[in-house]
Write a protein that holds these residues in place. Structure first.
Motif, mmCIF file in Angstrom:
data_model
loop_
_atom_site.group_PDB
_atom_site.id
_atom_site.type_symbol
_atom_site.label_atom_id
_atom_site.label_comp_id
_atom_site.label_asym_id
_atom_site.label_seq_id
_atom_site.Cartn_x
_atom_site.Cartn_y
_atom_site.Cartn_z
ATOM 1 N N SER A 195 -10.437 -27.831 22.535
ATOM 2 C CA SER A 195 -10.678 -26.712 22.542
ATOM 3 C C SER A 195 -11.486 -26.131 21.181
ATOM 4 C CB SER A 195 -9.423 -25.701 22.671
ATOM 5 O OG SER A 195 -8.606 -26.033 23.720
ATOM 6 N N VAL A 196 -12.306 -25.175 21.569
ATOM 7 C CA VAL A 196 -13.171 -24.315 20.573
ATOM 8 C C VAL A 196 -13.242 -22.938 20.842
ATOM 9 C CG1 VAL A 196 -15.427 -24.771 21.706
ATOM 10 C CG2 VAL A 196 -15.314 -24.336 19.104
ATOM 11 N N GLU A 197 -13.166 -22.251 19.747
ATOM 12 C CA GLU A 197 -13.100 -20.769 19.979
ATOM 13 C C GLU A 197 -14.217 -20.112 19.507
ATOM 14 O OE1 GLU A 197 -10.872 -16.864 18.601
ATOM 15 O OE2 GLU A 197 -9.485 -18.588 19.046
ATOM 16 N N GLY A 198 -14.844 -19.441 20.408
ATOM 17 C CA GLY A 198 -16.194 -18.445 19.717
ATOM 18 C C GLY A 198 -16.127 -17.040 20.033
ATOM 19 N N THR A 199 -17.338 -16.444 19.640
ATOM 20 C CA THR A 199 -17.425 -15.044 19.900
ATOM 21 C C THR A 199 -18.657 -14.690 20.750
ATOM 22 O OG1 THR A 199 -16.433 -14.567 17.708
ATOM 23 C CG2 THR A 199 -17.570 -12.777 18.683
ATOM 24 N N LYS B 231 -13.654 -12.871 22.985
ATOM 25 C CA LYS B 231 -12.985 -14.141 22.556
ATOM 26 C C LYS B 231 -13.563 -15.004 23.676
ATOM 27 C CE LYS B 231 -8.710 -16.327 21.703
ATOM 28 N NZ LYS B 231 -7.148 -16.072 21.634
ATOM 29 N N VAL B 232 -14.119 -16.112 23.117
ATOM 30 C CA VAL B 232 -14.517 -17.261 24.137
ATOM 31 C C VAL B 232 -13.673 -18.562 23.893
ATOM 32 C CG1 VAL B 232 -16.482 -18.656 25.121
ATOM 33 C CG2 VAL B 232 -17.033 -16.322 24.512
ATOM 34 N N VAL B 233 -12.850 -19.103 24.639
ATOM 35 C CA VAL B 233 -12.315 -20.268 24.373
ATOM 36 C C VAL B 233 -12.859 -21.374 25.523
ATOM 37 C CG1 VAL B 233 -10.065 -21.469 24.113
ATOM 38 C CG2 VAL B 233 -10.377 -19.027 23.529
ATOM 39 N N ASN B 234 -13.561 -22.284 24.965
ATOM 40 C CA ASN B 234 -13.964 -23.450 25.909
ATOM 41 C C ASN B 234 -13.048 -24.745 25.638
ATOM 42 O OD1 ASN B 234 -16.045 -21.725 26.594
ATOM 43 N ND2 ASN B 234 -17.850 -22.977 25.602
ATOM 44 N N LEU C 156 -14.509 -11.223 32.731
ATOM 45 C CA LEU C 156 -13.456 -11.734 31.850
ATOM 46 C C LEU C 156 -12.430 -12.596 32.661
ATOM 47 C CD1 LEU C 156 -12.735 -8.751 29.589
ATOM 48 C CD2 LEU C 156 -14.112 -10.455 29.144
ATOM 49 N N GLY C 157 -11.811 -13.543 32.075
ATOM 50 C CA GLY C 157 -11.055 -14.417 32.726
ATOM 51 C C GLY C 157 -11.582 -15.791 32.570
ATOM 52 N N LYS C 158 -10.786 -16.779 33.335
ATOM 53 C CA LYS C 158 -10.981 -18.271 33.160
ATOM 54 C C LYS C 158 -12.142 -18.673 34.182
ATOM 55 C CE LYS C 158 -7.618 -21.045 32.607
ATOM 56 N NZ LYS C 158 -6.414 -21.954 32.923
ATOM 57 N N ASN D 253 -12.399 -19.756 29.201
ATOM 58 C CA ASN D 253 -11.825 -18.279 29.271
ATOM 59 C C ASN D 253 -12.380 -17.201 28.405
ATOM 60 O OD1 ASN D 253 -9.534 -16.457 29.861
ATOM 61 N ND2 ASN D 253 -8.110 -18.467 29.758
ATOM 62 N N TYR D 254 -12.537 -16.163 28.929
ATOM 63 C CA TYR D 254 -13.097 -14.876 28.357
ATOM 64 C C TYR D 254 -12.353 -13.835 28.106
ATOM 65 C CZ TYR D 254 -17.267 -17.661 29.491
ATOM 66 O OH TYR D 254 -18.125 -18.797 29.567
ATOM 67 N N SER D 255 -12.086 -13.033 26.841
ATOM 68 C CA SER D 255 -10.986 -12.133 26.970
ATOM 69 C C SER D 255 -11.618 -11.168 25.786
ATOM 70 C CB SER D 255 -9.593 -12.510 26.599
ATOM 71 O OG SER D 255 -9.644 -13.080 25.211
ATOM 72 N N LEU D 256 -11.386 -9.858 25.953
ATOM 73 C CA LEU D 256 -11.943 -9.031 24.985
ATOM 74 C C LEU D 256 -11.134 -8.684 23.764
ATOM 75 C CD1 LEU D 256 -14.364 -6.966 25.216
ATOM 76 C CD2 LEU D 256 -13.087 -5.329 26.338
#
Length: 188
Positions: A84-88, A71-74, A39-41, A61-64
């Protein structure tokens, strides 16, 4: 015959991805993968180009989340605007935690996101492949770093690992990580 029509519809998309005939290869993934350490950047250092990978200063950036999903934020800069786009992300099988699935839409299935190798602190090698009826597949590969730049010997080692696993690296491209003004301009 419908497979032929389908192929004709996707042919315009082929110029961006690495297209191959036959089913996806099944490379080895990181043994004893520890999601918490991953997890992290991460910064995108090199990638196989795709229709969704345009831009510069790409990072993930990955976080639980509390529900156990990831949570995936590219984010990246496209035409001087931060996008930015947020995914799972999900661990699809607890017995193979390095074989994740990632989706950026409720309407799309989870795409493979396999961590082939990582030391968790400097480099990660990630692979994805989508197979269509075992007739053909699209391959994606990324070399990620915890910093915007990696030593050349690390990059050589990463490419060799991908090649050893049967993954085409001939079209890999460096990502522009010269990002001094990245945070100044944003867009919705």
């Amino acid at each position: 015959m419908s497979a032929v029509y389908f192929l004709l519809l996707v042919l315009p998309l082929l110029s961006a991805q690495t297209f191959h005939w036959g089913p996806c290869p099944t490379p080895c993934v990181q043994p004893n993968f520890k999601l918490e350490k991953y997890l992290g950047k991460w910064y995108e250092i090199e990638k196989v180009p795709s229709c969704f990978s345009r831009g510069k200063c790409s990072e993930a950036n990955y976080s639980l989340r509390k529900d156990g999903t990831i949570k995936v934020v590219n984010s990246k800069v496209v035409k001087d605007k931060l996008r930015s786009v947020e995914g799972t992300g999900v661990v699809r099988n607890a017995a193979e935690p390095a074989k994740l699935g990632v989706s950026f839409s409720y309407f799309n299935p989870y795409s493979p996101y396999w961590v082939l190798s990582t030391d968790y602190t400097s480099v990660a090698i990630v692979y994805s492949c989508t197979d269509f009826l075992n007739l053909f597949h699209f391959q994606y590969a990324w070399i990620l770093g915890r910093s915007r730049f990696l030593p050349s010997w690390t990059m050589k080692h990463a490419r060799k690992l991908l090649e050893k696993e049967g993954i085409d690296v001939s079209r890999m491209q460096a990502t522009d990580q010269n990002c001094k003004d990245k945070k100044k301009k944003t867009a919705d």
